[in-house]
Enzyme design. Structure first.
Site, PDB file in Angstrom:
ATOM      1  N   CYS A  58       0.797  -1.223   0.000  1.00  0.00           N
ATOM      2  CA  CYS A  58       0.000   0.000   0.000  1.00  0.00           C
ATOM      3  C   CYS A  58       0.833   1.277   0.000  1.00  0.00           C
ATOM      4  O   CYS A  58       2.046   1.250  -0.092  1.00  0.00           O
ATOM      5  CB  CYS A  58      -1.023  -0.049   1.123  1.00  0.00           C
ATOM      6  SG  CYS A  58      -2.365  -1.197   0.727  1.00  0.00           S
ATOM      7  N   ASP A  59       0.129   2.400   0.169  1.00  0.00           N
ATOM      8  CA  ASP A  59       0.587   3.706  -0.288  1.00  0.00           C
ATOM      9  C   ASP A  59       2.000   4.102   0.119  1.00  0.00           C
ATOM     10  O   ASP A  59       2.793   4.524  -0.710  1.00  0.00           O
ATOM     11  CB  ASP A  59      -0.388   4.780   0.203  1.00  0.00           C
ATOM     12  CG  ASP A  59      -1.736   4.683  -0.472  1.00  0.00           C
ATOM     13  OD1 ASP A  59      -2.051   3.599  -0.987  1.00  0.00           O
ATOM     14  OD2 ASP A  59      -2.475   5.672  -0.478  1.00  0.00           O
ATOM     15  N   SER A  81      -5.066  11.997  -2.689  1.00  0.00           N
ATOM     16  CA  SER A  81      -5.133  10.547  -2.780  1.00  0.00           C
ATOM     17  C   SER A  81      -5.050  10.137  -4.239  1.00  0.00           C
ATOM     18  O   SER A  81      -5.433  10.886  -5.141  1.00  0.00           O
ATOM     19  CB  SER A  81      -6.458  10.066  -2.185  1.00  0.00           C
ATOM     20  OG  SER A  81      -6.759   8.767  -2.618  1.00  0.00           O
TER      21      SER A  81
END
EC number: 4.2.1.9
Length: 616
Positions: free
Chosen positions: A122-123, A517
């Protein structure tokens, strides 16, 4: 010939204590000449992109041991940006990248590991591990947890695809019924894996593939699909080969800085622009390049953005396609194949498999390959069954999407747009640049001029948007949300989502020194540099000032003369210790975040720490 780093802790009488401790972990005499490979995992039950990783480190470790290495696993932290979104938790997301990079360095150097397999997803986890890998410069292979399946539900007698952003938008839209909002919420995120669109996590996992540090299929093969297991098994075998090549044959081509060269960074950014990736990738590639001591800057990104077309359009820019559709169309190598035919790539690069880019494309580009196993792998599809288990299904598409005229991935001739999916804008309040995801901007607002509505926190902006104080034609400015000013450079997904839910998605612009985002679309311009807290001109904008945005000409301007800007700067400086700080913001900032802010640079530097402040 380089010496195994691990020999420092496994050889000689003076290391008897260290060996005694190694023995307590299960090592035996026969292990004390083998390479020690760190399996850098990031399992957590907090994050759907990582909830299935618990046993995957063991898979890799077993292959390392079977191939003649010693595997030692440890875990990093992992923040879920979606769960941290919209409250004080988002202040911690970007700073966690630095903590992850440091924690990998600490563990690997403290225990003298020889190489790494990084299990990310993830990010901030993939970027943090990438930064550490290039900082340490020891053999490494990345293998991520894989994308989530797209959500699906029936609305108005039609099956539609969904993701996290749909749940957020519908939840905030007063015109949507409670029943429909609840239905979308329950359908949006059906499986383990990184959120199903071309958001930050999937963008970064695609970019590690383009950098050459992960295997073909890494960026797009679903987390739930049985085929993904082979990536983990291969990584365990291959890392031992790379490690022995470097330490026993003095082959420096096995090192990440020689794989992820400047040419590879340019290829990765070219891919990012062509696929309309998250704007956060700019931040992370700039940071990773600094760790690799590569001169790769916003100027390089600007040059690429002016010549690379958009060849792929995926959620959140369209709900028609998600990562499962990108995979069916050939994944990262499908896009790279089209870029190569357009003459837009550097071919003198290799990957962790030892293949040059032309060799990789010959084998893995679905439009040219003769390898039936490769074609079968790219037909791996979703099952539509809610699960948190990796490799839990073996469904396949009936056919590949090789339609380069009207499919998910396009050829140059049939590009979605001549301009790529990301652009760098410059102007008198973004002297060092800012970033916009053009893939998500409607053609009708590529040029936009309007009055500023200025807010000194994301919270104030959200309150104003939901309270009807932002109207059609406004330019929302959210400042003091940069790396230093936030601190932590919050993502602005809620403001952009709420603009959409209020019917203003194509009627307003949003500008910030914070970031967005990967799920953001619309005229959303972030990473304004210098940030307000570093003396950036964005701190001088006032309500009602006219701001002109011109994406085709890469321009963003505050329509004030230089004398007025200078006068406002003088007034700001006159605030003394309060200069370049928000006037009326109520925010509790922890010691940990203040420590981060004290060294943070603006976004044009990747929001890395300012080494000049450390001395030495």
């Amino acid at each position: 010939m380089p010496k195994y780093r691990s020999a420092t802790t496994t050889h000689g009488r003076n290391m008897a204590g260290a060996r005694a401790l190694w023995r307590a972990t299960g090592m035996t005499d026969s292990d004390f000449g083998k390479p020690i490979i760190a399996v850098v995992n990031s399992f957590t039950q907090f994050v759907p992109g990582h909830v299935h990783l618990r046993d995957l480190g063991k898979l890799v470790a077993e292959q390392i041991e079977a191939s003649g290495g010693v595997a030692k696993e440890f875990n990093t932290i992992a923040v879920d940006d979606g769960i941290a979104m919209g409250h004080g938790g988002m202040l911690y997301s970007l700073p966690s990248r630095e903590l992850i990079a440091d924690s990998v360095e600490y563990m690997v150097n403290a225990h003298c590991a020889d190489a790494m397999v990084c299990i990310s997803n993830c990010d901030k986890i993939t970027p943090g591990m990438l930064m550490a890998s290039l900082r340490l410069n020891i053999p490494v292979i990345f293998v991520s947890g894989g994308p989530m399946e797209a959500g699906k539900t029936k609305l108005s007698d039609k099956i539609i695809k969904l993701d996290l952003v749909d749940a957020m938008i519908q939840g905030a839209d007063p015109k949507v019924s409670d029943d429909q909002s609840n239905q979308v919420e329950r359908s949006a995120c059906p499986t383990c894996g990184s959120c199903s669109g071309m958001f930050t996590a999937n963008s970064m996992n695609c970019l590690t593939e383009a950098l050459g540090l992960s295997q073909p299929g890494n960026g797009s093969l679903l987390a739930t699909h049985a085929d993904r297991k082979q990536l983990f098994l291969n990584a365990g075998k291959r890392i031992v080969e790379l490690t022995k090549r470097y330490y026993e044959q003095n082959d420096e081509s096995a090192l990440p800085r020689n794989i992820a060269s400047k040419a590879a960074f340019e290829n990765a950014m070219t891919l990012d622009i062509a696929m309309g990736g998250s704007t956060n990738t700019v931040l992370h590639l700039l940071a990773a390049a600094q760790e690799a001591e590569i001169d790769f800057t916003m100027s390089d990104i600007d040059k690429l953005s002016r010549k690379v077309p958009q060849l792929c359009k995926v959620a959140p820019s369209t709900q028609k396609y998600h990562m499962e559709d990108v995979h069916r169309a050939g994944g990262v190598l499908g896009i790279l194949g089209e870029l190569d035919r357009a003459g837009l790539l550097n071919c003198n690069v290799k990957n962790v498999l030892g293949l040059t880019l032309p060799q990789t494309l010959e084998q893995y580009d679905i439009t040219v390959t003769q390898d039936e196993a490769v074609k079968k792998m790219f037909r791996a599809g979703p099952a539509g069954i809610r699960t948190t288990q990796a490799f839990s299904q073996d469904c396949r598409w009936d056919s590949l999407d090789d339609d380069r005229a009207a499919g998910c991935i396009r050829s140059l001739e049939y590009a979605y747009s001549k301009d790529g999916g990301l652009a760098v804008l410059y102007g008198n309040f973004a002297e060092n640049g800012c970033i916009v995801k053009t893939a998500g901007v409607d053609d009708s607002i590529l040029k936009f001029t309007g009055p500023a509505k200025v807010y000194e926190s994301q919270d104030d902006a959200v309150e104003a948007i939901l309270g009807g104080k932002v109207v059609e034609g406004d330019v929302v400015v959210i400042r003091y949300e940069g790396p230093k000013g936030g601190p932590g450079m919050q993502e602005m997904l809620y403001p952009t989502s709420f603009l959409k839910s209020m019917g203003l998605g194509k009627a307003c612009a949003l500008i910030t020194d914070g970031r967005f985002s990967g799920g953001t679309s619309g005229l959303s311009i972030g990473h304004v540099s210098p940030e307000a807290a570093s003396g950036g001109t964005i701190a001088l904008i006032e309500d009602g000032d006219t701001i002109a945005i011109d994406i085709p000409n890469r321009s963003i301007q505050l329509q004030l003369n230089e004398a007025e800007i200078a006068a406002r700067r003088e007034a700001q400086e006159a605030r003394g210790d309060k200069a370049w700080t928000p006037k009326n913001r109520q925010r509790q900032v922890s010691f940990a975040l203040r420590a981060y802010a004290s060294l943070a640079t603006s976004a044009d530097k990747g929001a890395v720490r300012d080494k000049s402040k450390l001395g030495g």
